[in-house]
Design an enzyme around this catalytic site. Sequence first.
Site, mmCIF file in Angstrom:
data_model
loop_
_atom_site.group_PDB
_atom_site.id
_atom_site.type_symbol
_atom_site.label_atom_id
_atom_site.label_comp_id
_atom_site.label_asym_id
_atom_site.label_seq_id
_atom_site.Cartn_x
_atom_site.Cartn_y
_atom_site.Cartn_z
ATOM 1 N N TRP A 152 5.299 14.233 19.694
ATOM 2 C CA TRP A 152 6.268 15.283 19.346
ATOM 3 C C TRP A 152 6.989 15.857 20.559
ATOM 4 O O TRP A 152 7.992 16.530 20.411
ATOM 5 C CB TRP A 152 5.552 16.433 18.608
ATOM 6 C CG TRP A 152 4.335 16.916 19.354
ATOM 7 C CD1 TRP A 152 3.042 16.528 19.127
ATOM 8 C CD2 TRP A 152 4.289 17.808 20.478
ATOM 9 N NE1 TRP A 152 2.199 17.123 20.042
ATOM 10 C CE2 TRP A 152 2.940 17.926 20.878
ATOM 11 C CE3 TRP A 152 5.257 18.524 21.182
ATOM 12 C CZ2 TRP A 152 2.539 18.708 21.950
ATOM 13 C CZ3 TRP A 152 4.858 19.318 22.252
ATOM 14 C CH2 TRP A 152 3.507 19.403 22.632
ATOM 15 N N ASN A 153 6.475 15.651 21.772
ATOM 16 C CA ASN A 153 7.058 16.397 22.898
ATOM 17 C C ASN A 153 8.417 15.863 23.337
ATOM 18 O O ASN A 153 9.264 16.614 23.795
ATOM 19 C CB ASN A 153 6.071 16.492 24.074
ATOM 20 C CG ASN A 153 5.692 15.158 24.649
ATOM 21 O OD1 ASN A 153 5.820 14.123 23.983
ATOM 22 N ND2 ASN A 153 5.215 15.142 25.874
ATOM 23 N N LYS A 176 5.693 5.035 13.472
ATOM 24 C CA LYS A 176 5.103 6.240 12.888
ATOM 25 C C LYS A 176 5.303 7.383 13.881
ATOM 26 O O LYS A 176 4.682 7.410 14.935
ATOM 27 C CB LYS A 176 3.609 6.039 12.625
ATOM 28 C CG LYS A 176 3.031 7.154 11.794
ATOM 29 C CD LYS A 176 1.578 7.452 12.094
ATOM 30 C CE LYS A 176 1.407 8.268 13.346
ATOM 31 N NZ LYS A 176 2.072 9.569 13.380
ATOM 32 N N PRO A 177 6.184 8.334 13.554
ATOM 33 C CA PRO A 177 6.414 9.446 14.493
ATOM 34 C C PRO A 177 5.331 10.513 14.334
ATOM 35 O O PRO A 177 4.559 10.485 13.364
ATOM 36 C CB PRO A 177 7.767 9.995 14.040
ATOM 37 C CG PRO A 177 7.782 9.744 12.560
ATOM 38 C CD PRO A 177 7.000 8.460 12.342
ATOM 39 N N ALA A 178 5.297 11.457 15.242
ATOM 40 C CA ALA A 178 4.342 12.565 15.149
ATOM 41 C C ALA A 178 4.647 13.407 13.922
ATOM 42 O O ALA A 178 5.811 13.573 13.536
ATOM 43 C CB ALA A 178 4.420 13.419 16.407
ATOM 44 N N GLU A 252 1.054 4.974 26.852
ATOM 45 C CA GLU A 252 1.516 6.018 27.780
ATOM 46 C C GLU A 252 0.731 7.262 27.416
ATOM 47 O O GLU A 252 0.991 7.889 26.385
ATOM 48 C CB GLU A 252 3.015 6.291 27.576
ATOM 49 C CG GLU A 252 3.914 5.114 27.858
ATOM 50 C CD GLU A 252 4.008 4.784 29.334
ATOM 51 O OE1 GLU A 252 3.482 5.543 30.170
ATOM 52 O OE2 GLU A 252 4.599 3.744 29.638
ATOM 53 N N LEU A 253 -0.228 7.628 28.258
ATOM 54 C CA LEU A 253 -1.181 8.667 27.860
ATOM 55 C C LEU A 253 -1.016 9.930 28.713
ATOM 56 O O LEU A 253 0.042 10.172 29.266
ATOM 57 C CB LEU A 253 -2.599 8.084 27.918
ATOM 58 C CG LEU A 253 -2.755 6.754 27.166
ATOM 59 C CD1 LEU A 253 -4.143 6.178 27.333
ATOM 60 C CD2 LEU A 253 -2.415 6.919 25.686
ATOM 61 N N CYS A 286 3.910 14.781 30.059
ATOM 62 C CA CYS A 286 2.772 14.160 30.725
ATOM 63 C C CYS A 286 3.011 14.010 32.226
ATOM 64 O O CYS A 286 2.076 13.693 32.961
ATOM 65 C CB CYS A 286 2.442 12.824 30.076
ATOM 66 S SG CYS A 286 3.900 11.849 29.799
ATOM 67 N N GLU A 387 -5.941 18.359 31.339
ATOM 68 C CA GLU A 387 -4.472 18.434 31.278
ATOM 69 C C GLU A 387 -4.069 19.749 30.599
ATOM 70 O O GLU A 387 -4.529 20.047 29.496
ATOM 71 C CB GLU A 387 -3.937 17.236 30.482
ATOM 72 C CG GLU A 387 -2.439 17.117 30.526
ATOM 73 C CD GLU A 387 -1.921 15.888 29.760
ATOM 74 O OE1 GLU A 387 -2.613 15.426 28.836
ATOM 75 O OE2 GLU A 387 -0.826 15.420 30.098
HETATM 76 P P1 ADP Z 1 -0.861 15.172 20.995
HETATM 77 O O1 ADP Z 1 -2.132 15.755 21.494
HETATM 78 O O2 ADP Z 1 0.231 15.094 21.987
HETATM 79 O O3 ADP Z 1 -0.413 15.648 19.652
HETATM 80 P P2 ADP Z 1 -1.896 12.773 19.822
HETATM 81 O O4 ADP Z 1 -2.458 11.676 20.624
HETATM 82 O O5 ADP Z 1 -2.782 13.547 18.920
HETATM 83 O O6 ADP Z 1 -1.165 13.666 20.886
HETATM 84 O O7 ADP Z 1 -0.675 12.256 18.953
HETATM 85 C C1 ADP Z 1 0.241 11.290 19.391
HETATM 86 C C2 ADP Z 1 0.604 10.422 18.221
HETATM 87 O O8 ADP Z 1 -0.565 9.772 17.742
HETATM 88 C C3 ADP Z 1 1.185 11.162 16.999
HETATM 89 O O9 ADP Z 1 2.170 10.356 16.402
HETATM 90 C C4 ADP Z 1 -0.025 11.297 16.105
HETATM 91 O O10 ADP Z 1 0.323 11.407 14.751
HETATM 92 C C5 ADP Z 1 -0.678 9.953 16.359
HETATM 93 N N1 ADP Z 1 -2.089 9.866 15.981
HETATM 94 C C6 ADP Z 1 -3.084 10.747 16.194
HETATM 95 N N2 ADP Z 1 -4.248 10.285 15.690
HETATM 96 C C7 ADP Z 1 -3.994 9.074 15.137
HETATM 97 C C8 ADP Z 1 -4.758 8.073 14.458
HETATM 98 N N3 ADP Z 1 -6.075 8.216 14.263
HETATM 99 N N4 ADP Z 1 -4.129 6.965 14.041
HETATM 100 C C9 ADP Z 1 -2.820 6.795 14.250
HETATM 101 N N5 ADP Z 1 -2.032 7.673 14.880
HETATM 102 C C10 ADP Z 1 -2.611 8.802 15.332
#
Ligand code: ADP
Length: 483
Positions: A152-153, A176-178, A252-253, A286, A387
């Site tokens: 989402w950022n 699949k977006p956030a 990209e973490l 990040c 972080e």
């Molecule tokens: P943040 O902490 O920045 O929200 P996340 O890693 O939780 O980061 O989310 C980044 C992306 O990963 C989003 O699109 C979120 O919906 C997706 N996501 C989180 N958990 C899962 C999962 N178990 N399977 C697939 N996508 C996921």
Amino acid sequence: MTREDDRTLFINGEWTSAGNGSLFDVLDPSTEAVIGRASDGGAADARAAVAAASAAFEGWANQTAYQRAAALERAHRIMLRRADELAALMTLEQGKPLRAAKNEVLYGADFLSWFAEEAKRVYGTTIPSARANQRLTVLRQPVGVVAAITPWNYPISMIARKVAPAVAAGCTVVLKPAEQTPLCAIAMFEIFEEAGFPPGVVNLITTGNPEAVGDVLLESREVRKLTFTGSTAVGTELAARAASTMKRVSLELGGHAPFLVFEDADMDHAAKGAVLAKFLNTGQACICPNRIYVHSSGYERFIEAFTQRASRLTVGAGHQDGVSIGPLIDSAATEKMERHVADARNKGARLLTGGSRVSVDGLAGTNFYAPTVLADVTPEMEIYTEETFGPVAAVIPFDNEDEAVRMANNTDYGLASYVYTTDLVRATRVSERLRFGIVGINDINPTSAAAPFGGVKNSGIGREGGAQGIDEYLDVKLVGMTV
Ligand code: ADP
């Protein structure tokens, strides 16, 4: 939003609603009011999208690079035409200031044009053989169906940064977006639709239930590649699961960027750069500095200049004039700021400005947090290793270069790092010693569609952008022939 609320999945070239008919709310983080709804895609929708992407793959891969480039160029032009509208939508849905949103749209658009060009440069090679009657040729071919998961950022540029190289290479995509920012994703897919990608080449599953969609994408044998941007915790888990079907992965973490200010730096320039980098996107990037190390000889001068600049930043909604700090994305993010600040203060850090939530006149949102500076941060404090992802800056003194480099490298992360110095030899030496994927020297924005972005260690695998970016979507094939 221009479309019917419940048709926000884009599968096989058609906008459809979720099979189960349900929707989820989208909030404006400045007011926490509902600003829209998106279809809550589930496993069956994800399977349909994978099937569409799989069916479209061969035809798309067999188009010429020039045809694929032309579609990307059309998308680029449409994106530029719609830039102001996209920026306004992003500010509403994600909260960042309008100017930052516009910059992000333009940054995202750059990836469409960059990879339109790169599509034409997927060269192979020939290799001299030890056998006179043998020819060895190396081809680079698209990996197949790609699952892309975005955060989402940076809700628009992260989509462009993944979809552009994938389709340039000849892959098809299910994205699949956030769950916090589906509207930006829908707008991007309207652009792809208008650009005329053939049905099934790009598919979108909005969902409030990432696990259910993620499970399908990860378990599918047809999906040959996972590209993910998000937290290290989720990325690690997804990559482990992707291994069971031996998918290619790029990740990209998170990051924990060190920002080193040496005694020979221009302290005011360094303070200005540190403020811009630290408070970028309200600290929700990040590549934001998490540990600002300053040589003890200039330490007090730096923190004075840094604090002065930080305290002048205006907090508010992204569409308000003069605002540079928008809301945090949600209450969990704000609670983390509170936790980090309380922990650091309890362990002896000096709070120089900020340190609390703020309320903004006329806005109901509760996730505004003041730009905050903590000095004398030590390794025992949570903020030193975790972080932050918010507008809280941690400043730490050091006495010599070796110590600074050692402390900077003493992290499980390895994305961005920054060095401020006017000594060219030191700049060279330190940039070579830092174990990070990106080093900015007197430069707080070492990013470009033309340059490889990515990290080492827990910050991920692979690179996005640059000449390397398209490799993530290409397999290498060796053809040996007896003549
Ligand atoms: P943040 O902490 O920045 O929200 P996340 O890693 O939780 O980061 O989310 C980044 C992306 O990963 C989003 O699109 C979120 O919906 C997706 N996501 C989180 N958990 C899962 C999962 N178990 N399977 C697939 N996508 C996921």
